[in-house]
Structure formats: C-alpha cells, structure tokens
Design an enzyme around this catalytic site. Structure first.
Site, PDB file in Angstrom:
ATOM      1  N   ASP A 196       0.832  -1.202   0.000  1.00 42.32           N
ATOM      2  CA  ASP A 196       0.000   0.000   0.000  1.00 42.32           C
ATOM      3  C   ASP A 196       0.868   1.254   0.000  1.00 42.32           C
ATOM      4  OD1 ASP A 196      -2.664   1.214   0.261  1.00 42.32           O
ATOM      5  OD2 ASP A 196      -2.009   1.813   2.257  1.00 42.32           O
TER       6      ASP A 196
ATOM      7  N   GLU B 143       1.742  -0.067  -5.096  1.00 44.58           N
ATOM      8  CA  GLU B 143       0.923   1.088  -5.446  1.00 44.58           C
ATOM      9  C   GLU B 143       1.847   2.310  -5.446  1.00 44.58           C
ATOM     10  OE1 GLU B 143      -3.190   3.281  -3.957  1.00 44.58           O
ATOM     11  OE2 GLU B 143      -1.837   2.413  -2.472  1.00 44.58           O
TER      12      GLU B 143
END
Length: 557
Positions: free
Chosen positions: A204, A248
């Site tokens: 993330d 990401e």
C-alpha cells in the site's frame, strides 16, 4: 524465452483478482462476508480463470477506513473467521491453480493498535519511537492524502502535548519506518504470512512508506529509502523464491522505474500503471485512441523480471491526478457530471459500466484492451459481471458494495436483514435483479462469459506478458492497432474508440504466401494480399485479436 520460463516468472501472465472478504460472500448470514463464504466461491474464481487472488485487509480493525486501520498485523478479524479459515483458503487456492497475495499496510496503524496505545501512554515508552512526534507542527506541511477530510497531517495528542504524524487519517498514525525496530517488525509480519502460504503482497502507498520525515531519527541512519525497499524484496526472495511485491506507486513514470529497481529489478516486482489507466479514460472521453497510445509507447524500458499491472478500476477512487486540469475536466464531464460522483477534486467514485451508460459495446472494448495491452490484468471483484456503484455509500466506498451472486435477497450475498449488511446493496438499474452471477453463468452472450473468453485467450497468448510492444500507425485517430511479438509468436489487436465504423489496413511486413491472420475471439481467419496487407472492418467500438500464423506455426488456436 522458453514456454517453461513462464512458470518461473508467473506474474507476467497472471490474472489478478482483488476482493474484500467482508463484501464478497457471507456464509453465516450475520451480514458480513467471511472466509467461509470465500471458500465456497473458490471454484467460481477458478472457473473465471483467476490465477492470483489479492485479498484486501482481513486483519483486526476498528473499521474506520475499511480495514486499512489495523490493530494487529498478525491477526484475522474475528468477523471474517480465524487463521485456520485463512489457511484453508490458501490451500484451496493452490489446489485450484491460484496464488494468494495480501495487502501489506505498514505505512501506519490504527490509533487503537497496542503499539500506539503504549506510545501515547508516556514519552518514555519503548514504543514512542515507533511513531513520529514533534513538539510543534512544521511551518510547511506535506499535503494530506485526503483533502477536504483532513486539514493537517499532524494531530495533537493532548496527554503528552506532542503532535504525531499521519499522512492519511488522524486515526492512522504513521509508523516510523526509519526505526530499525519497526523494520524488524515489518519483516516479521511478512515472514508470518509467508509461512502460512501467502505468495506475496500488494504494498500500500509505497512512496509514503519510503518517504523520510524530518525528526524521525537524527543523523544519516536512514540512508537511501530504496535500500530499504531492496531489503524487503531480498527478504521476500529468501523466504519464497517466486513471491511478489505488487506496489501502489502513483508517481510519474521516470520515478516508477526507480521503484522497480532499474535493470537490477530488485525492488518492486510489479507496479500499477496509473498513467496508462488515466490516459485510457481520456481516450474514451474523446473517442480518440491517441492519448492511450501515447501512454503505452511512453512507458520506460523495464527489466525482463519486472511487470506493469493494468487496471480499469480498483477499490479506491478512480484517480485522475496525472491528467492536466483541462484533461481532468473533460473526463469529469464525460463520466462524472454530478458532484457526488467525484471526490478529492481528482477522482471518480463510479464503476466502468455506469460511466459508459451501460453500453455493452464500449464496456467490452474496454476489457478487450485491458487483456490485450502488454502487462498483467487486474480485476476488481464484480467487474466480470458489470456491477455498478452505490452512490448512497459516501466517497470512494461507493464501489465496495456487496458482490451480486443472484437476483434473490441481498443479491445472494447474505440472508441477514439489510440493516445488518456491512454495506448496502446496489438498488438502481444495476441492482442484483439486473446484474448477477447466476443469470450470467447461463447466458452465453453475457459479460461474464465474455470475460472468461478474454482470460482464456490472454492466458494462451504469452506474448502479451512477455513480448515486445509496438503501435502500428493508422490514419484514423479513433483506432488503435498494436502488436505484441515474443518467442512464441505475434498477435495484433485492433480497437475502435469511435462511434463510427472504420476500415483498418493491417500490414505484416515479413509475410509470405502461407501467412494468415487467425481470429482469436471468433472463429475464422483472414488472408493477406501479395503485399502482406489486409483490410479489416471494425464496427463502432469494435475490436479484434489476430494471431499471425504461417505454415511453420505449431500453436493451437
């Protein structure tokens, strides 16, 4: 490249499917999806053609940020099940030919995490340096990730009189990743889940994880942030030889190359192509293939072991931050004309079918591009049946409504009362009455059957993941023709972004008398002229996949 090499670098030809356990299938009918429900749907995922299952956070959480506010990195939320249930999922997935990756969310914790509770209990706590503290916020602050919802990235802890850093929500204090003890804990977290059979992680918000913050630790102990990312990749490699880090990284392309590790390919295994996704929507809005074609041709060179992850939709807002202000306005006008369809002045909170007004031609053309574009396709649950969003759910959560399995109560997600559901079911023209798995499984012309065809054809076309890419010039700005060429062969794909039919001339320069173009999505083939050309008709929003074959070709079609 040998065909057997594709098993070593499996991620280059994978089909990734992202789901949130709590909205996928509720087996005990308490209103919350669970691991037992997911287990009952593993054959559905295998039947679809999924090869890599990406689980959104399943950890214990107060659930103020849909599970991304974590209170125990080693746990399983009791609402979803327990460790035994998760191990059964991993084992069943392996049996069905699927690997499982999990969200690694170590930028921050919940403010209810035991580490933070201990850290705020005293400035002398041994966990104090697990987080970032200052007596006063700096005069110049970094921007919050959620403009309009948070006005500062620093929050006063009244008990200690100091401020803690939170680049996300104030209830998600940032971990001090410069602290060696925190790094040790992150290694242990990764090692724990790898031992249970997880095959890697979707990492993330990677830039925030690596971002040094003044006041974390004195001196130069932190070093190059990318050294830390390399150490995570090295740790993963030691524990599992073919595990992946899917990152990401929403940054300009030249910076993304650094996150791959350059030629060494020793940092992130895969990265989402945010630029390509945003330019794709600009092309859709303009009925002009050129912005998307430019995005594909401007991809920087990456190492053989690295890979781009292609997507049309994910669990967050559909961000348009890499477009210019005028380009963003075009996409907003086309696909999010109302204010409640937008968020953070940069993103759209709708799913693809509703943005395209349910036009099956445009929807299928979009997914044809997703699977034929070089890289690895990533699906968000429900995309395969054309689910819509529920704008009654605020913000970016609107696309996280329950999976629609049948036309029955709550879309077959749960038998619980609607008031007990983890999220409300879609109720408009995209409700389960109109969009559900059960109906589409028995309809040969459904979107579900079409996505299965695309997946099967993509998996049989390894050049898409491995080969060299080229855009073939065309006079019609609405038409994109691209070729991917690898050791196993060559494929040419045609896509019409326009609402008018087009005649497309395809040239195969090295063709001989035996060369022909095999239709991959339909039966039949196309003969070439003596000059190695063929004129092909494309309807409005039409598409074709063609394999270049000759008498030496041994592949099956």
């Amino acid at each position: 490249m040998r065909m057997t090499d594709t098993a070593d670098l499996w991620w280059k030809t994978a089909v990734v499917y992202c789901l949130d356990v709590e909205t996928f299938m509720d087996w005990n009918d308490d209103g919350v999806g669970d691991l037992a429900g997911l287990a009952q749907r593993m054959d559905y995922l295998a039947e679809l053609g999924v090869t890599c299952l990406w689980l959104m956070p399943f950890y214990p959480t107060p659930d103020r940020d849909d599970g991304y506010d974590i209170t125990d990195f080693y746990g399983v939320d009791a609402r979803l099940g327990h460790h035994g249930d998760l191990v059964e999922i991993v084992r069943t997935a392996r049996d069905r030919g699927m690997r499982v990756i999990a969200d690694l969310v170590v930028n921050h914790t919940s403010d209810k995490h035991p580490w933070f509770k201990a850290a705020r209990s005293s400035i002398d706590s041994p966990y104090r340096d697990f987080y970032v503290w200052r007596d006063e916020p700096p005069a110049q602050q970094a921007e919050t990730v959620f403009p309009g919802e948070e006005s500062s990235v620093w929050e006063l802890d009244e008990k200690s009189g100091q401020y803690y850093l939170h680049r996300f929500y104030r209830h998600q204090p940032d971990l001090n990743v410069e602290n060696p003890r925190v790094r040790d804990e992150i290694d242990k977290v990764m090692g724990f889940w790898l031992e249970l059979g997880i095959h890697g992680f979707r990492v993330d918000a990677v830039p925030f994880l690596l971002e040094p913050s003044a006041g974390k630790l004195a001196g130069d102990d932190y070093g190059d942030p990318h050294d830390y990312l390399r150490s995570l990749r090295s740790f993963l490699g030691r524990r599992t030889g073919d595990g992946i880090l899917l990152g990401e990284v929403n940054l300009p392309r030249e910076e993304q190359v650094q996150y791959f590790g350059g030629e060494a390919a020793d940092e992130l295994t895969m990265q989402f192509d945010f630029v390509g996704m945003q330019k794709f929507y600009l092309s859709l809005a303009r009925s002009d293939a050129r912005p998307f074609a430019d995005a594909l041709t401007s991809r920087p060179e990456i190492a053989l072991q690295s890979q781009w992850a292609n997507f049309l939709r994910n669990h967050d807002e559909l961000t348009l931050d890499k477009l210019t202000e005028s380009e963003r306005a075009e996409v907003f006008a086309a696909f999010a004309p109302e204010e409640n369809m937008r968020v953070f002045d940069r993103g759209i909170v709708r799913r693809l079918p509703t943005m395209l007004d349910g036009d099956p031609r445009r929807i299928r053309m979009a997914y044809s591009l997703l699977f034929s574009t070089p890289g690895t396709p990533v699906l968000f649950y429900g995309e395969e049946i054309g689910m819509g969003e529920n704008l009654a759910i605020p913000g970016r959560q609107s696309v996280r409504s329950p999976m629609q399995w049948t036309s029955g109560k709550n879309g077959g997600f749960s038998r619980a009362a609607r008031s007990r559901l983890t999220a409300p079911v879609v109720e408009d023209g995209y409700s389960p009455d109109h969009v559900n798995v059960a109906d589409q499984r028995h309809d040969p012309d459904s979107l579900l059957q079409f996505i299965r065809l695309l997946i099967r054809t993509y998996r049989n076309s390894v050049e898409i993941g491995w080969g060299d890419f080229a855009v073939l010039p065309q006079p019609d700005d609405a038409v994109l023709v691209h070729a991917v060429t690898g050791a196993q062969g060559r494929m040419i794909a045609l896509h019409n972004f326009g609402q008018e039919p087009a005649i497309v001339t395809v040239t195969v320069p090295d063709a001989d008398a035996s060369t022909r173009l095999i239709d991959l999505l339909e039966s039949g083939d196309v003969a070439l002229s003596d000059a190695g050309t063929a004129d092909l008709a494309l309807p409005a929003y039409g598409f074709r996949w063609l394999r270049v074959a000759d008498e030496s070709t041994k592949r099956l079609y």
